[in-house]
Scaffold this motif. Structure first.
Motif, short mmCIF file in Angstrom:
data_model
loop_
_atom_site.label_atom_id
_atom_site.label_comp_id
_atom_site.label_asym_id
_atom_site.label_seq_id
_atom_site.Cartn_x
_atom_site.Cartn_y
_atom_site.Cartn_z
N VAL A 303 0.84 -1.20 0.00
CA VAL A 303 0.00 0.00 0.00
C VAL A 303 0.87 1.26 0.00
O VAL A 303 0.58 2.24 -0.69
N GLU A 304 1.97 1.21 0.76
CA GLU A 304 2.87 2.37 0.82
C GLU A 304 3.46 2.67 -0.55
O GLU A 304 3.59 3.83 -0.95
N MET A 305 3.80 1.62 -1.30
CA MET A 305 4.34 1.84 -2.64
C MET A 305 3.28 2.45 -3.57
O MET A 305 3.58 3.33 -4.37
N ALA A 306 2.04 1.97 -3.42
CA ALA A 306 0.95 2.54 -4.21
C ALA A 306 0.71 4.00 -3.81
O ALA A 306 0.46 4.86 -4.66
N HIS A 307 0.83 4.26 -2.51
CA HIS A 307 0.66 5.63 -2.01
C HIS A 307 1.73 6.56 -2.61
O HIS A 307 1.43 7.68 -3.03
N ARG A 308 2.94 6.08 -2.67
CA ARG A 308 4.03 6.88 -3.22
C ARG A 308 3.75 7.23 -4.69
O ARG A 308 3.99 8.35 -5.13
N GLU A 309 3.22 6.27 -5.42
CA GLU A 309 2.90 6.51 -6.83
C GLU A 309 1.79 7.55 -6.98
O GLU A 309 1.85 8.42 -7.85
#
Length: 568
Positions: A303-309
């Motif tokens: 989720v954090e990676m998706a948030h960064r995107e």
């Protein structure tokens, strides 16, 4: 209702020989031979068809005796038994008061027949209706249960267990054996259902469940997985720690591969959130299960990676919702995840400030509680420099509203504001943006003392004076406290212009601001007054007299009144 005396030896005690003889004799007087046979046959047919009322009427109308009636009932009963029409057979028994043993024969035969035909629901209902023994019903029920287990129909078997109220001690052994068979055949969900009920080894039952979940997830059958978990709550079972590490790892991997990543890739973060909410795995701090802890950690990192995107592509609303739903910046979030999310938000915020998008920057700042609750090392230094740069740009452009917003929002120190505003004033003077110059000085209450800025203001003053722009020259002199002989001339010239234009109120205010002496103004005011009287502009004359308190003679008073009177 007829009293049954059977024709079989075991029932002969109900009828005496003399009575039989008497009845036979009486019957012979009413009908003879074949007529009587025909009537009996007709009665039997009515009974076999279930028309008991018609049969009883024929018996009464033809005065058939007890022996004959019993004979008819017995024959009809046997035909019905042979035809397996047990309901009518039992009705015949009850109508003619046949012995209990005969009635029980029909009940038992039908129960056995239904059981043999595997019509277990009908057999159960029949047995309950006719009061079959609990033992007989249990035996039939166990047979029904075992038949379903043999076909691996666990759901159906368990339905039978509940409906037929089978005591568990009668089926526990066969159920445990069925569990083992299903487990060995990798039919884990079916095995799980048996293991939950029949006290199979907890580790083995949980293993069946987790492996069953893996098969469902591999097939992307998320709905069934959620339904089963909501029924058994295996993921929160504290005994999960006893499972083989491989089973736990495989489950977590399949969950992320078939639920987390596909949903995030499609931008369906809300669905992922609802699944986690349904599974009650949003707050890992409240769950001690290693499997859940590891699962949530993997989900959170994805989720954090998706948030960064989202942040990098400017989808700030979606990013904020994701951070809030999945608690990415809560104190209980994994430290590295929390740090990365705050860092992404700070970078986005600073970028927005640099781009001059103060409103969106404020939204990001408030949504993530940046520079307050959520503060990283060196964050304040970075944001201070960014906001100062923004302030400088806004002031140099004369964008006072933007400057005030950034000062208020980021609590920019007063000395910084004064320094940057003063520098901006000099830059605005150089580009002759005088309105913005005066607005900046007024808004930030500047008292300009910087020699370079004062020097630039004096240059601008002379330029305005030479071009007879008295208003600008006067304003520059006032705001920069310029002390030169020309200042008074510029001020008086502008004041006179206001007077000629009939702007007496502004003229009076201007005179106070520029300290124009009464001795200088009085001749001009008197001239204006007299001119207005001559032009018959009596209202304006009165106004200027009252505004500047012009001293006039009694004659002037008289002339003013007369002219006003004749005007009316």
């Amino acid at each position: 209702m007829f009293i049954f005396n059977g024709i079989f030896p075991e029932f002969n005690q109900f009828t005496s020989n003399s009575e039989i003889q008497t009845q036979n004799n009486r019957g012979c007087t009413l009908m003879e031979g074949e007529d009587k046979h025909k009537i009996k046959k007709e009665v039997i047919e009515h009974l076999v068809r279930g028309d008991l009322d018609r049969a009883s009427a024929l018996i009464a109308d033809n005065s058939l005796n007890t022996f004959e009636t019993n004979d008819i009932a017995e024959k009809a009963f046997r035909r019905l038994l042979k035809d397996k029409n047990m309901s009518v057979a039992i009705a015949v028994c009850e109508e003619f008061n046949m012995p209990v043993e005969i009635r029980l024969e029909a009940i038992t035969a039908q129960f056995r027949e239904l059981t043999e035909k595997k019509e277990y629901n009908k057999a159960y209902d029949w047995g309950i209706k006719y009061g079959m023994s609990k033992n007989d019903i249990n035996n039939m029920s166990v047979k029904a249960y075992m038949d379903e287990l043999k076909e691996k129909n666990v759901s159906k078997a368990l339905e039978i267990k509940e409906k037929f109220n089978i005591p568990e001690d009668l089926i526990v052994s066969v159920s445990r054996q069925a569990f083992n068979d299903l487990f060995d055949r990798s039919e884990y969900i079916k095995a799980l259902r048996l293991g939950q009920i029949f006290d199979v080894s907890r580790k083995r039952t949980l293993t069946a469940g987790i492996r069953g979940y893996q098969k469902l997830l591999a097939k992307q059958n998320v709905k069934e997985f959620l339904n089963i978990e909501n029924r058994y709550h295996l993921l929160h079972d504290r005994d999960l720690s006893e499972l083989d590490t491989k089973d736990q790892t495989n489950f977590n991997s399949l969950f992320n591969e078939n639920i987390t990543l596909p949903l995030l890739d499609k931008g369906r973060q809300d669905e992922l959130f609802k699944i986690m909410e349904t599974l009650k795995i949003l707050d890992i701090a409240q769950d001690t299960s290693p499997l859940i802890s590891e699962l949530v950690l993997k989900i959170t990192k994805n989720v954090e990676m998706a948030h960064r995107e989202y942040v990098l592509t400017g989808k700030y609303q979606a990013a904020v919702e994701m951070a809030q739903n999945f608690k990415l910046v809560d104190k209980d979030a994994p430290a590295d995840v929390r740090t990365d999310v705050i860092k992404s938000a700070e970078d986005a915020h600073n970028k927005l400030i640099k781009e001059g998008d103060l409103n969106t920057a404020k939204f990001v700042k408030e949504s993530y509680l940046l520079f307050d609750k959520n503060l990283l090392a060196n964050s304040m230094e970075a944001v201070s420099q960014v906001t100062r740069n923004f302030l400088v740009t806004a002031l140099n452009r004369g964008e006072i509203d933007s400057a005030e917003k950034v000062i208020k929002e980021y609590k920019v120190p007063a000395d910084v504001v004064t320094d940057e505003a003063t520098r901006a004033v000099k830059a605005l003077l150089e580009t002759e943006q005088y309105v913005k110059v005066f607005e900046t000085i007024k808004t930030f209450r500047l008292k300009i003392s910087d020699p370079d800025t004062i020097g630039e203001a004096v240059t601008c003053f002379h330029r305005a004076f030479e071009s007879t722009n008295w208003e600008l020259a006067s304003s520059l002199a006032y705001h920069f406290n310029i002390k030169e002989p020309r200042v008074n001339k510029a001020a008086v010239s502008h004041w006179n212009t206001l007077m000629e234009n009939g702007e007496y109120g502004p003229a009076k205010d201007f005179s106070k601001q520029m300290h124009i002496s009464k001795s200088v103004m009085e001749p001009f005011v008197k001239d204006h007054y007299n001119k207005l009287i001559e032009d018959k502009r009596h209202d304006d004359a009165v106004l200027i007299r009252q505004t500047f308190r012009v001293n006039i003679s009694i004659l002037d008073w008289f002339m003013e009144a007369v002219k006003k009177l004749f005007r009316k």
